[in-house]
Structures are given as C-alpha cells and as structure tokens.
Design an enzyme around this catalytic site. Structure first.
Site, mmCIF file in Angstrom:
data_model
loop_
_atom_site.group_PDB
_atom_site.id
_atom_site.type_symbol
_atom_site.label_atom_id
_atom_site.label_comp_id
_atom_site.label_asym_id
_atom_site.label_seq_id
_atom_site.Cartn_x
_atom_site.Cartn_y
_atom_site.Cartn_z
ATOM 1 C CE LYS A 39 -0.182 0.481 5.250
ATOM 2 N NZ LYS A 39 -1.006 -0.320 6.254
ATOM 3 N NE ARG A 134 -5.019 0.738 12.067
ATOM 4 C CZ ARG A 134 -4.026 0.383 10.934
ATOM 5 N NH1 ARG A 134 -3.837 1.643 10.370
ATOM 6 N NH2 ARG A 134 -3.767 -0.999 10.806
#
Ligand code: PLP
Length: 363
Positions: A39, A134
């Site tokens: 990514k 997260r």
C-alpha cells in the site's frame, strides 16, 4: 494527453528486490513468513511483480482496487486484505483476497455468506488490539468466543489465525510482553478449537526489531511488512536499528526547475496568511538565490518529507504546485530546466505514488 516527464518517481527495482529478499531471509531464520505490504507505493503493479519469487508467502494491501489489479496482472501469490473489510465489500473481499484481517462479527457473517455463495473458502485472521487502539478486539475473551464461532458455525470461512497491529495510532511498540499477550490469546483459541492455528501474525515493520534483537516469541510465525522493504528508514531513524543491509534509495523523486532568481528572503509588503490560510514565520537573510521546482503539496503533502540530494540546497516553502528552494549554497549551478533529485520518506511516498501527475519509472 500531455506527456508528463516530470515529476517522476524512479523505482530502483534491483534494490527493492534485494530488500524483499533480505527481510524474508532474516525473518525465515526466526521461523517467520512475510506478507509483502504494497500500500505504501499504491500497489504499483511493476513493484508488485518483484514480490513474486522473492520468498514472500503473500502479498497484501489495504485497498481492494489494488488487490484487483494484482489479480488481473496474474501475480501468482496469495493475497491478503490488511484493512478490516467494509461490510459493503464482503463479496469483493471474498473474490479478491485469500485472507483478510477482521474484528467485527457482522462482517465475518457477511464474509461467510459471500464465501458460501461463491463456493469458496475465505481465510480470516482475528485481530487483537494490544493497546495501540486502532483495529482489533479489545476484549480477549470476546476474540476467543468469536474464533470458536467462526470455527464451528461459519463453514464458508477458515479460521487461519490471530494477529495484532502496533505502532500505528497509539505509537505502541512491539515489545516482547505485548507479543506474549498475542501468543497467549492464540493459545487460548487453540485450546478451545483443539488444533493449532496456521498463523500468528505479530505485526508490521515495527515488530522487525524483535527479529533483529532475536527475541521474537517462537510462536509468532508471520509479519506483514511494508515500510521496511520499501523505504527502510523508520527503524534506524527512530529506534537506532542497524539496517546497513537494506537499500534506502529504492525511490527517488525527480522534479524540474521552472524559475531561478535572486530574491529577498523576507516577503515585501503587509503580511497576512499563506495559500493555505496559515500564518508563517519568515527570517530575513538578505538577498539569496532561489529556485522553484514544479511540484507541490498536492503531490507530496508536506515538504519536510522530501530530502534534496544536492548538498547546500534547502526547501524553504511550498504551495499546492510549487516548491521553493534556497540554492545560494548549492555545490553546482542550478538552471531552469534542470532536474533535482530528492530522497523521500514513507509519508511522502504514500502521496507521491498515489498522485496521477507523478510518473512512475522503473530503473
Ligand atoms: C500498513 C499495515 C501494515 C504494514 O505496515 P508497515 O509499518 O508499513 O510495515 C501491516 N499491517 C496492517 C494492518 C497495516 O495496516
């Protein structure tokens, strides 16, 4: 179509490939397999091809369009979706990813249905949040309960393992005690389902410090590595790790100079706000030679994440499409039309690689 030669992001394929191989080799020596996470360079397909035959057991990214491009290119590696899936994407996740990281029962149910509909088995890794705050189950007992539910009641899914993510939101380091918590959760799951899990995924680049220190738990057998392979900067810069066996120049940004003039360093007139409505400080250093490069915040976000390779050149400011450089002390003469090279970090790489005005060139 306008032919766009610059700005360009040059990608040193040989160095990228060697970085992948070095990381895979060092992890393998500790019994850890590597998912190459792409990514950071927006899944550039030519880069992705370098992960094939490099020893990575999987290729992973956060976005489905990148996984689709990987599939369409025929890249022959199992795929992993590393951002927990959107409910609205359940069917596409099953179509494009062999593995996904998960933390929501409703999503798992949808993935199960989609997999059954497609007559496919989809592998899931349940995420444990160990304090980075997260994604992931916060309650470890809930994770174990959901794991048992996947194992027994979701025939379209295969419970591949458990994992964690650290060092992203909460800046929490992958210390041996955090990883021991993950292993304990994995073993609690194994106890309940009566078999060993295929994968205990101990995190990302930040967990590589445990590989280097030789103190990774022997039950952790998988990492998802992005930045370390692509840029190899963070662990050395922030934690003093020895990355002398890694290339730090996989990506070079090249931008063209469009103006060179001697100008004052202090703005002339009544000072208000800059192009983005911010109040800036300026230091008066008299008249100095300056250059403008045809690239700006739209392309890389923050100029603190660019590093001019020429000695004596400093970035002094930027707006959307302009980067202003002080070249008074440059070691060579800079002229209009010249190309300047910049090193970049992960923060600018994610923007530059995703910017349609920046050409990707493999060298
Ligand atoms: C981005 C990401 C990674 C890779 O992180 P790096 O620090 O670049 O190695 C791994 N896992 C997850 C869940 C991620 O979001």
């Amino acid at each position: 179509m306008i032919e766009q030669l610059y700005p360009r992001l040059e990608i040193n394929a040989a160095h990228l490939k060697e970085n992948i191989e070095t990381v895979v080799r060092k992890c393998a020596a500790r019994g850890v397999s590597v998912t190459g996470v792409v990514k950071g360079m927006t899944g550039d397909i030519e880069c992705c091809r370098l992960y094939v035959d490099s020893g990575c057991t999987m290729i992973g990214t956060s976005r489905l369009d990148q996984l689709e491009a990987i599939r369409e290119d025929g890249i022959d590696l199992p795929t992993m979706l590393i951002r927990i899936p959107m409910l609205s994407h359940a069917d596409e996740v099953v179509r494009l990813a062999d593995y996904s990281l998960n933390s929501e029962v409703r999503v798992l149910e949808a993935l199960n249905k989609a997999a059954l509909r497609r007559g496919k088995s989809h592998k899931v890794i349940l995420m444990s949040d160990l304090g980075d705050l997260r994604e992931g189950f916060w309650d470890k007992e809930e994770l174990v309960r959901v794991a048992v539910c996947v194992e027994r009641e979701m025939p379209g899914l295969e419970l591949a393992g458990v994992g964690t993510n650290l060092g992203c939101y909460g800046s929490i380091q992958a210390t041996p005690d955090k990883l021991a918590e993950l292993v304990a959760t994995a073993e609690a799951v194994e106890e309940m389902i009566g078999r060993r899990l295929e994968i205990i995924s101990g995190g990302a680049t930040s967990t590589y410090l445990r590989i280097l220190d030789g103190n990774i738990s022997e039950r952790i057998n998988h990492l998802r590595i992005g930045e370390l392979i692509l840029n190899a900067r963070d662990l050395e810069f922030f934690y003093g790790a020895d990355l002398s066996d890694m290339h730090k120049d996989v990506f070079t940004l090249k931008a063209e100079i469009i103006e060179v003039k001697d100008k004052p360093t202090y703005p002339q007139g009544e000072i208000g706000v800059d192009a983005f409505g911010r109040t800036q400080e300026y230091t008066d250093r008299g008249i100095r030679r300056r250059a403008i490069a045809a690239i700006g915040k739209v392309d890389y976000s923050d100029f603190d994440d660019l590093f001019p390779k020429d000695k004596g050149i400093e970035i002094i400011g930027a707006s959307s499409d302009h980067t202003i450089l002080d070249i008074e002390d440059a070691e060579r003469e800079i002229r209009v039309g010249d190309i300047l090279d910049f090193g970049i970090d992960y923060a600018s790489l994610v923007f530059l690689s995703n910017c349609r005005d920046v050409r990707h060139v493999i060298v």
